[in-house]
Design a protein around this motif. Sequence first.
Motif, short mmCIF file in Angstrom:
data_model
loop_
_atom_site.label_atom_id
_atom_site.label_comp_id
_atom_site.label_asym_id
_atom_site.label_seq_id
_atom_site.Cartn_x
_atom_site.Cartn_y
_atom_site.Cartn_z
N GLY A 1 26.25 3.36 -34.66
CA GLY A 1 26.07 3.02 -36.07
C GLY A 1 26.39 4.15 -37.01
N ILE A 2 25.83 4.03 -38.20
CA ILE A 2 26.12 4.93 -39.30
C ILE A 2 24.84 5.63 -39.73
CG2 ILE A 2 26.91 5.03 -41.70
CD1 ILE A 2 28.40 2.38 -41.11
N ARG A 3 24.92 6.96 -39.89
CA ARG A 3 23.76 7.72 -40.39
C ARG A 3 23.60 7.40 -41.87
NH1 ARG A 3 21.45 12.58 -38.66
NH2 ARG A 3 23.24 12.95 -37.30
N VAL A 4 22.39 6.98 -42.26
CA VAL A 4 22.12 6.70 -43.66
C VAL A 4 21.15 7.71 -44.26
CG1 VAL A 4 22.73 4.26 -43.58
CG2 VAL A 4 20.39 4.96 -43.07
N GLN A 5 20.39 8.40 -43.42
CA GLN A 5 19.56 9.53 -43.82
C GLN A 5 19.47 10.45 -42.61
OE1 GLN A 5 15.84 8.26 -45.52
NE2 GLN A 5 16.84 7.41 -47.33
N ASN A 6 18.83 11.60 -42.77
CA ASN A 6 18.85 12.60 -41.70
C ASN A 6 18.51 12.05 -40.32
OD1 ASN A 6 19.70 14.66 -43.33
ND2 ASN A 6 17.64 15.43 -43.75
N SER A 7 17.47 11.33 -40.18
CA SER A 7 17.06 10.81 -38.87
C SER A 7 17.00 9.29 -38.88
CB SER A 7 15.70 11.38 -38.47
OG SER A 7 15.79 12.78 -38.32
N VAL A 8 17.92 8.66 -39.62
CA VAL A 8 17.93 7.21 -39.76
C VAL A 8 19.36 6.71 -39.62
CG1 VAL A 8 17.38 5.27 -41.27
CG2 VAL A 8 15.97 7.33 -41.35
N PHE A 9 19.54 5.72 -38.75
CA PHE A 9 20.84 5.11 -38.53
C PHE A 9 20.75 3.60 -38.70
CE2 PHE A 9 21.68 9.11 -36.62
CZ PHE A 9 23.06 9.27 -36.64
N GLU A 10 21.79 3.01 -39.30
CA GLU A 10 21.95 1.57 -39.34
C GLU A 10 22.98 1.22 -38.27
OE1 GLU A 10 23.06 0.38 -43.29
OE2 GLU A 10 21.06 0.77 -44.07
N CYS A 11 22.61 0.36 -37.34
CA CYS A 11 23.47 0.01 -36.21
C CYS A 11 23.69 -1.50 -36.18
CB CYS A 11 22.84 0.46 -34.90
SG CYS A 11 22.46 2.22 -34.84
N LYS A 12 24.93 -1.91 -36.29
CA LYS A 12 25.30 -3.34 -36.17
C LYS A 12 25.66 -3.56 -34.71
CE LYS A 12 26.85 -7.21 -38.41
NZ LYS A 12 26.72 -8.18 -37.39
N VAL A 13 24.78 -4.22 -33.97
CA VAL A 13 24.93 -4.37 -32.52
C VAL A 13 24.60 -5.79 -32.09
CG1 VAL A 13 24.41 -1.94 -32.01
CG2 VAL A 13 22.54 -3.58 -32.16
N ASP A 14 25.10 -6.16 -30.91
CA ASP A 14 24.67 -7.42 -30.30
C ASP A 14 23.49 -7.10 -29.38
OD1 ASP A 14 25.72 -6.47 -27.84
OD2 ASP A 14 27.62 -7.49 -28.16
N THR A 15 22.96 -8.12 -28.72
CA THR A 15 21.77 -7.94 -27.90
C THR A 15 22.00 -6.94 -26.76
OG1 THR A 15 21.07 -10.18 -28.43
CG2 THR A 15 20.03 -9.16 -26.51
N ALA A 16 23.14 -7.03 -26.09
CA ALA A 16 23.43 -6.11 -24.98
C ALA A 16 23.57 -4.67 -25.48
CB ALA A 16 24.71 -6.54 -24.26
N GLN A 17 24.25 -4.48 -26.60
CA GLN A 17 24.39 -3.15 -27.17
C GLN A 17 23.04 -2.58 -27.59
OE1 GLN A 17 27.17 -4.39 -30.18
NE2 GLN A 17 28.86 -3.28 -29.22
N TYR A 18 22.19 -3.44 -28.14
CA TYR A 18 20.85 -3.00 -28.54
C TYR A 18 20.06 -2.52 -27.34
CZ TYR A 18 16.01 -3.30 -30.16
OH TYR A 18 14.70 -3.02 -30.45
N GLN A 19 20.10 -3.27 -26.26
CA GLN A 19 19.39 -2.87 -25.04
C GLN A 19 19.94 -1.55 -24.50
OE1 GLN A 19 16.60 -4.18 -23.98
NE2 GLN A 19 16.73 -5.69 -25.62
N SER A 20 21.27 -1.39 -24.55
CA SER A 20 21.90 -0.16 -24.09
C SER A 20 21.50 1.02 -24.97
CB SER A 20 23.42 -0.34 -24.10
OG SER A 20 24.07 0.83 -23.69
N LEU A 21 21.49 0.83 -26.28
CA LEU A 21 21.08 1.88 -27.21
C LEU A 21 19.65 2.31 -26.93
CD1 LEU A 21 21.35 3.60 -29.80
CD2 LEU A 21 20.78 1.54 -31.10
N LYS A 22 18.74 1.35 -26.80
CA LYS A 22 17.34 1.68 -26.52
C LYS A 22 17.21 2.44 -25.20
CE LYS A 22 14.20 -1.43 -26.54
NZ LYS A 22 13.34 -2.62 -26.59
N TYR A 23 17.92 1.99 -24.18
CA TYR A 23 17.85 2.65 -22.88
C TYR A 23 18.35 4.10 -22.98
CZ TYR A 23 18.78 3.96 -18.09
OH TYR A 23 18.82 4.64 -16.90
N GLU A 24 19.51 4.28 -23.61
CA GLU A 24 20.08 5.63 -23.72
C GLU A 24 19.15 6.57 -24.47
OE1 GLU A 24 24.24 5.89 -24.94
OE2 GLU A 24 24.54 3.85 -24.18
N LEU A 25 18.57 6.09 -25.56
CA LEU A 25 17.70 6.95 -26.36
C LEU A 25 16.40 7.27 -25.64
CD1 LEU A 25 18.24 5.49 -29.94
CD2 LEU A 25 19.14 7.63 -29.00
#
Length: 96
Positions: free
Chosen positions: A31-55
């Motif tokens: 996604g895109i950084r909108v503030q120092n520790s804040v990102f807006e991420c346009k994702v589908d369900t699989a990408q969301y699960q992957s993002l959560k897992y990675e983080l």
Amino acid sequence: MLVLVTYDVKTMTGAGRKRLRNVSKTCQNYGIRVQNSVFECKVDTAQYQSLKYELTEIINEEEDSLRFYRLGNNYQSKVEHIGAKEAINVEDSLIF
């Protein structure tokens, strides 16, 4: 769906600073950084699960925190921007 990701990483040690960099880089992949520790991420369900897992693999759950706000597909009416930093349309192509 639009997901707002916020994080707080304890950076008192070198390991903490490395975790912070890795969390930021991972979020930039989704996604895109909108503030120092804040990102807006346009994702589908699989990408969301992957993002959560990675983080969650990066952070130290005893010292750091992550927050995920799922705004869904009809997020346009749920996001309002006021202030100096130009609002970014997460639907647009990113060119660096």
